[in-house]
Every structure is written in C-alpha cells, then in structure tokens.
Motif scaffolding. Structure first.
Motif, mmCIF file in Angstrom:
data_model
loop_
_atom_site.group_PDB
_atom_site.id
_atom_site.type_symbol
_atom_site.label_atom_id
_atom_site.label_comp_id
_atom_site.label_asym_id
_atom_site.label_seq_id
_atom_site.Cartn_x
_atom_site.Cartn_y
_atom_site.Cartn_z
ATOM 1 N N ILE A 26 0.862 -0.985 -0.046
ATOM 2 C CA ILE A 26 0.015 -0.007 -0.003
ATOM 3 C C ILE A 26 0.867 1.379 0.032
ATOM 4 N N VAL A 27 1.784 1.071 0.914
ATOM 5 C CA VAL A 27 2.873 2.253 0.955
ATOM 6 C C VAL A 27 3.519 2.740 -0.299
ATOM 7 N N HIS A 28 3.946 1.456 -1.118
ATOM 8 C CA HIS A 28 4.660 1.663 -2.409
ATOM 9 C C HIS A 28 3.758 2.303 -3.471
ATOM 10 N N SER A 29 2.220 1.924 -3.260
ATOM 11 C CA SER A 29 1.533 2.598 -4.206
ATOM 12 C C SER A 29 1.313 4.112 -3.970
ATOM 13 N N PHE A 30 1.380 4.473 -2.950
ATOM 14 C CA PHE A 30 1.254 6.034 -2.647
ATOM 15 C C PHE A 30 2.535 6.423 -3.058
ATOM 16 N N LYS A 31 3.762 5.901 -2.799
ATOM 17 C CA LYS A 31 5.190 6.341 -3.297
ATOM 18 C C LYS A 31 5.346 6.575 -4.866
ATOM 19 N N GLU A 68 10.067 0.878 -8.742
ATOM 20 C CA GLU A 68 9.828 -0.646 -8.682
ATOM 21 C C GLU A 68 9.321 -0.651 -7.135
ATOM 22 N N PHE A 69 9.172 -1.977 -6.658
ATOM 23 C CA PHE A 69 8.720 -2.289 -5.107
ATOM 24 C C PHE A 69 10.060 -2.183 -4.329
ATOM 25 N N SER A 70 10.907 -2.662 -4.725
ATOM 26 C CA SER A 70 12.253 -2.595 -3.901
ATOM 27 C C SER A 70 13.361 -1.581 -4.208
ATOM 28 N N VAL A 71 13.956 -1.376 -3.313
ATOM 29 C CA VAL A 71 15.157 -0.416 -3.740
ATOM 30 C C VAL A 71 15.999 -1.028 -4.612
ATOM 31 N N PHE A 184 14.092 7.097 0.587
ATOM 32 C CA PHE A 184 13.896 7.949 1.797
ATOM 33 C C PHE A 184 12.708 7.579 2.625
ATOM 34 N N ILE A 185 11.500 7.223 1.590
ATOM 35 C CA ILE A 185 10.270 7.059 2.297
ATOM 36 C C ILE A 185 9.850 5.569 2.410
ATOM 37 N N CYS A 186 9.962 4.914 3.778
ATOM 38 C CA CYS A 186 9.778 3.674 3.999
ATOM 39 C C CYS A 186 10.529 2.650 2.985
ATOM 40 N N PRO A 187 11.771 2.686 2.950
ATOM 41 C CA PRO A 187 12.780 1.733 1.749
ATOM 42 C C PRO A 187 12.031 0.125 2.253
ATOM 43 N N VAL A 188 11.951 -0.269 0.925
ATOM 44 C CA VAL A 188 11.997 -1.667 0.816
ATOM 45 C C VAL A 188 13.067 -2.387 0.380
ATOM 46 N N TRP A 189 13.917 -3.121 1.267
ATOM 47 C CA TRP A 189 15.445 -3.481 0.988
ATOM 48 C C TRP A 189 15.276 -4.890 0.345
ATOM 49 N N ILE A 190 15.333 -5.372 -0.728
ATOM 50 C CA ILE A 190 15.234 -6.774 -1.321
ATOM 51 C C ILE A 190 16.236 -7.384 -0.544
#
Lengths: 394, 394
Positions: A26-31, A68-71, A184-190
C-alpha cells in the motif's frame, strides 16, 4: 448488475487480502503516486517547461517505468537507464555525424537505417547472454531505444546534440526522483527480504521436522487439533520451488547500497548457497512427507521399536534448523545450534545400531524403513547447512 | 590490451555458444532490427511524418518495447499496450475536461495532480493482485503512463483529444509491426516450447530411471563409459526447479492464436498439471539419486537378491515415461505405454513379495531398502502421470 456488484466486492476482498499480507505494498502505491506528482511539476512550473519543452514527458515516462517495489530493483533500473541513455546517445550522435558527412541527400537515410538495423540486431542478441541478462537486460533495451530515437530523429531535427542532451537530463531527473522517494520513504530492501526468505525457509523445514516426529508416531500434542498440525506441516512446500525467486532477489540485492546490518558488497551469493542446501533438505522432507501420507502404514508395534531415536532425531534436528534460522536472522554465530546437532547425531547412531541388530526379524520390512533411512540422510544435510551458515556468519 | 583482447574473444565464444544452443535467437535479433527499420520509415517518408510529427517516436519506442522472443509474449505486450493506451487515453481526456471545467486558472493543475496521484496509486496497487499480475501487468503499467502523459500534457497543450488520438494510432502501428514480423517470419511459438519442455522433462526422468537400474547394480552397458552415464543421469536436475518457468510459459501461451496442432484455446493449464506431477516424480528421483551417491553402500550379495525385480521396474517404468513423452510430443494416445506400466506393476508386486518373505534375515537392513521403497513409490507416480497424459490427449 448483481453479478458485477459481486465481482466488485470480490475485488475489494482481494485488495484487502493483498494489503494485509504486506502493508508495504500500500505504501509503495502511494510512493509511486507521489513521485509522479513531483515530476509533473515540470509541466506546471513554467521556467522548467521552457527549458525542456515536450521532452519533459521523458521524465514522466521514466518515473513510471523505473518505480519498482524494492530499492534494489529501482536502483538497478534507474542506473541502467541513465547509463544506457548516455552511452547510446553519444553513439547515436556519432552515427548521425557519419551519415550526414558521408551520405549526402540520398545516402543519409540509408546509412541511418543500416546503423539502426545493425545496432538493434547486435544488442538484441546480447540480451540473450546469461551474464548480461541477469543484471543489464533493461539497460540493453534502453540502449536500443535511445540509439534509434536519437539517430532517427536526427534526420528531421538537425539539433541532434541538443536533443540527446535534453533526453539525458530529463531521464536523469526521471530516474532520480523515484530513487530518492524509494530510498527515503519507508524503503523496501530486497536484500533484507532475501535474508528473511532464506532464514524463513530454514525455519519452515525445522517446523516440519519437529511436527513430523509427533505426527508419524501418533503422539498427540496438547490441545492442537490434527488438521492444525497438518497445515503447519505443509509450509515447506514453497521451499521446493524457491530457486528462481532467490536468484532474482540476489541479483537485485547487488544494486543496493549498505543498509541496516548489510554492507554494500554483502556476499549475497552465499545466500544462494544456503538456499540451495535448504532446498536439498526440502527434497528429503518431501520424501518424508510421502511416507506420512502413503496408504501402506506400518503397524504400531513396529513403529514403537524405533520411536525413541526417531523422535529424538526429529525434535533435535528441527530445533537445530530453527536455531540456525534465528542466528541467521540476527546475524550472530550459530553456536546455540551445535548441541542440538550433536544430540541428533547421537540419536542417529543409536538408530543405526538398532537397525543393525535386526529388531524386526520376521515381519514385513516394507514399511518402516523409509522414514529411518531418510532421517539419517537428513542428518547429513543438517550438518551441511550448519557449515554454510557459519561461512555466512564470518 | 592483451586482457581486453582475451575478454573480447571470450565474448565471441559466448556468442557462438548462445547461437548454437538456439539459432532462433539469431533470427530473432534480425527480426527486431527489421521491425525497427520498417518503423523508422515514418521519419523518412514525409507525408507520414507530416501527419504524426514528433509523435512518430512513440511508434519507434513501442517496437523496441513490444518485440519479444516468442509470439505469445509479443502479442501479450502489444495487445496490453494498445488496450491500455485507448482506455487510459479516454479516461485522461475526461479528467482533463473535468479539471478545466471545474478548476479554473488556479484549480486546474491541483485537480490534475490529484487525479494523477489517485490513479497512479490505485493502478500500482492493482499490479500486486496475482490474477492481474500474471496477464495484465504490462497493460497496467502502460495505463498509468498514458494517463499521466495525456492528462499532464493537456495542461500545456490544449489539443488533448488530438494528442491522445495520435498517441493511440502511433502505438497501434508500433505494436502491429513487431506482431506481424513475429508471426510471419520464423515464428517462435511459446506454446510449442512449453509442449516440448513438458515432454522433454518426462523424457529426462525416463532416461534417469533406465540408467539408474544399470548404475545401481553395476551392470556395465556396452561401450559407454561410466562418466558418460553419470552425466546423462544428471539431466533430471533441471526438472526440479522448472515450476516458475512453466507457469510463465503457460501464461504467455494463452495469448497465442492457433498454430500447428494447437487450437486457440488449447488447455495450457493441463500442461501445468502434467508438469507438477512430473516434478513430484523428480523429487522421488532426487531421493533415488542420493541412494546412488551415498557412502553407505550395500554389499553386492544383498543387492543381487533384489536385482531382478528392481532392474525390471527401472527399465519398464523408464520406457513407459519415454513412451508417454513421445505420445505427448506427437499428441497421440499414449496406449503404447500401457504394457510397460503393466510390466512394471508386476515387477513391483514380485519385489513386495520378496521383501515380505524376508530374504535378508540376519544382515544389516540399513542399506538396500531405500531404493526398493522409492521404486515402489515411483510406480504410483507413473500411474498418475499416465492418467494426466490421457487427460491431455482427449
């Protein structure tokens, strides 16, 4: 209308499920929405628009494609895109100059068409090289794209250098915006996801082995119902086909800068080793699971003779796997797993002795042996996993 | 210089290998070059250029992005791209009208930014739905892209409708060119590839089982050296991790029109069933392979007692699998496999009887049993594969 209403409701339920499974989606969509809105400022803010004009849309396009979803994936795509654009742009400007110098009125389009054909064919072929495909596939695609656009447009628009330059700068802006938002906004580290996936897979196997002992010898665990344990036993199935997922994740993780406990050049390929060994172990467990569900079951008195060492092996090696998984997760030494491994080895020795003495002299041999044999095989794998886990922890 | 020379040589060797493995990849590279050269005619041919102007570059871009190796992937991307562009274009024109009507001088960019944010966020989230991700992932991406480009550009360019229309027609041209090239010049049908992959996997398992009998009982096959058979035995390994590949291929194959012996709505998901059962069988074979390579080996006299039924099982079920694979390849009924399956069942019954009688009364039980047990498990799987193969052949 009732049907489409039902479909809408179903979609909403699906959305809720996806969101609950991983709220980061959800956060990713807003990003993505945010990055796009930021970049569309180009169009609203007049001085910027005057500088880039219609080229500003490359920035919008880049944001959509690069987000993309992940950094790791975002960085990989962004860097690929920027590098490929600058290289191909330079090459295309060169090709344009050659064709205007040598070609003349008639020859120019023919020369350009020839260049486009050759470059497109060669780079398309390069995309099949496994080593390039893994990390630079997107870059090669963008290379073809930019080369064609710049060299072909050059035939109508004489300001080729200016065009290539504008394209490069808009793409740089378009790449950097989602990269910044992503980091910088809620990173998703793969990389962290891969780390957790590998550890989680080991844990699933541990769960199975622990549960297997109880299930096979019909030992009822406190208040848990049989269907509950059955479903917990099926968790390992996803480990069997985790290979391609792990490889993709490791490739993407290489793009990531240092974060959390991971340095920039974290040895991601070691995770693939651990993952491969875990999968080896999962294949044995698949065989164990077949023993559990086959129709031919040994009578209880046969089982009870090997019950004690077998349940020991199961619980101890299950605990060892879980300890290893926990140690991997916390990135500490897996010393707490060692006693469990020792215990399980001792239990295996006892089981072997029992089998050598021949405890079931005149009964049907067909049934109980597989589980014992597989348990001893399992043991080798556990020892193996331990070695690799320690290698990772160095 | 010597080093870069070596690297260049290595790349050439790599290229030769890729080309020899699958010559269709070379053809594909030329096809992409051809499609691009065709589309760049837009720029050279003045009446066309006058019609589309700078929008003609969308056609070039589309050709690069849509050209994929297989017909299924190209069609899927092309159709996704065209559908998404028309839908999003219409929606964006609507959003533009609303924001100019209601927004006024100040409110217009704010309203547009709001629309862009909401649409981007919602559609990005939809990309996570598994059902949409499998077939329409690219379409959703293009949807965001077109919506943003058209609605945002509308702020500067009042001819929104005209722009959306030009974008749609250039993208249609850009999609149709590679689709035509892909279908009419040496087409690569991914459905046929999937068909061959599934059949080939069954064949690999058949090879292993046949070879296993000879290898385990140390029967030398004519002039073949031991390392030759060893390497042929390892072919099954790729079957273990074929799941995600098969799923991707089945998803792409759904886009393909009828070709060869396949109709448009060929039941591709049945191949996934067969593939899953083949993988089940491969897990057993992985267990068999461990028995072959483990250090604990039974003495020859123990093995020789079960040699006859075991080698029978191996050769018969191996033949059955190969017959099934051949029948699947030719899309005929797999009746020629039935006698082999019957023979292997009979051999399994003999083996069971032998084990019930207890032929090794006072020897170490630990070693020979796994192979016998796994062979009988294997048999169930073969019967299972046969059922599914027949289901496919209906």
């Amino acid at each position: 209308p009732a049907k489409s209403w039902g479909k809408g409701l179903e979609a909403l339920r699906e959305a809720k499920k996806v969101g609950e499974d991983d709220p980061r989606k959800i956060v990713h969509s807003f990003k993505v929405g945010l990055a796009l809105t930021l970049v569309s400022l180009f169009y609203y803010y007049r001085p910027l628009y005057d500088g880039f004009g219609v080229n500003a849309m490359w920035a919008v396009l880049t944001v959509v494609v690069v987000s993309e979803f992940s950094v790791g994936a975002t960085l990989g795509k962004g860097i690929n895109r920027m590098l490929a654009t600058s290289l191909a742009g330079a090459l295309a400007v060169g090709a344009h100059h050659i064709s205007t110098l040598w070609g003349g009125e008639v020859g120019e389009p023919i020369l350009i068409a020839f260049f486009v054909f050759v470059v497109a064919a060669i780079v398309t072929f390069m995309r099949f090289f496994p080593a390039l495909k893994a990390r630079y596939d997107y870059g090669l695609l963008v290379f073809i794209l930019t080369f064609c656009l710049v060299s072909v447009s050059g035939y109508r628009d004489t300001q080729v250098l200016d065009m290539a330059h504008k394209r490069l700068s808009t793409i740089a802006i378009g790449s950097c915006t989602p990269i910044m938002v992503c980091i910088f906004i809620c990173p998703v580290w793969i990389g962290a996801d891969l780390h957790n996936l590998v550890a989680g897979n080991m844990e699933k196997l541990g769960d199975f082995i622990e549960g297997f002992g109880f299930e096979y010898f019909h030992i009822k665990e406190s208040e848990l119902s049989s269907s509950d344990t059955q479903s917990s036993l099926q968790g390992y199935k996803s480990v069997l086909s985790s290979k391609s997922l792990e490889e993709t994740m490791a490739n993407l993780a290489r793009w990531e800068p240092g974060h959390g406990g991971f340095k920039f050049c974290h040895p991601w390929e070691k995770y693939l080793n651990v993952g491969a060994l875990t999968r080896q172990c999962a294949y044995k467990i698949e065989a164990l699971n077949t023993c559990l569900n086959t129709e031919i079951q040994a009578p209880a008195e046969i089982r009870s003779k090997i019950q004690e060492p077998c349940t020991n092996i199961c619980s101890e090696s299950g605990k060892a796997l879980k300890e290893l998984a926990a140690a991997l997760k916390k990135m500490t030494r897996a010393s707490s797993a060692n006693p469990h491994i020792e215990y399980s080895k001792a239990a295996a020795e006892r089981l072997k002795l029992l089998l050598k003495r021949g405890i079931w002299d005149d009964v049907n041999l067909l049934e109980t042996i597989p589980s014992a044999a597989v348990a001893s095989l399992l043991l080798e794998v556990v020892a193996c996993v331990e070695k690799i886990a320690e290698a990772v922890h160095e």
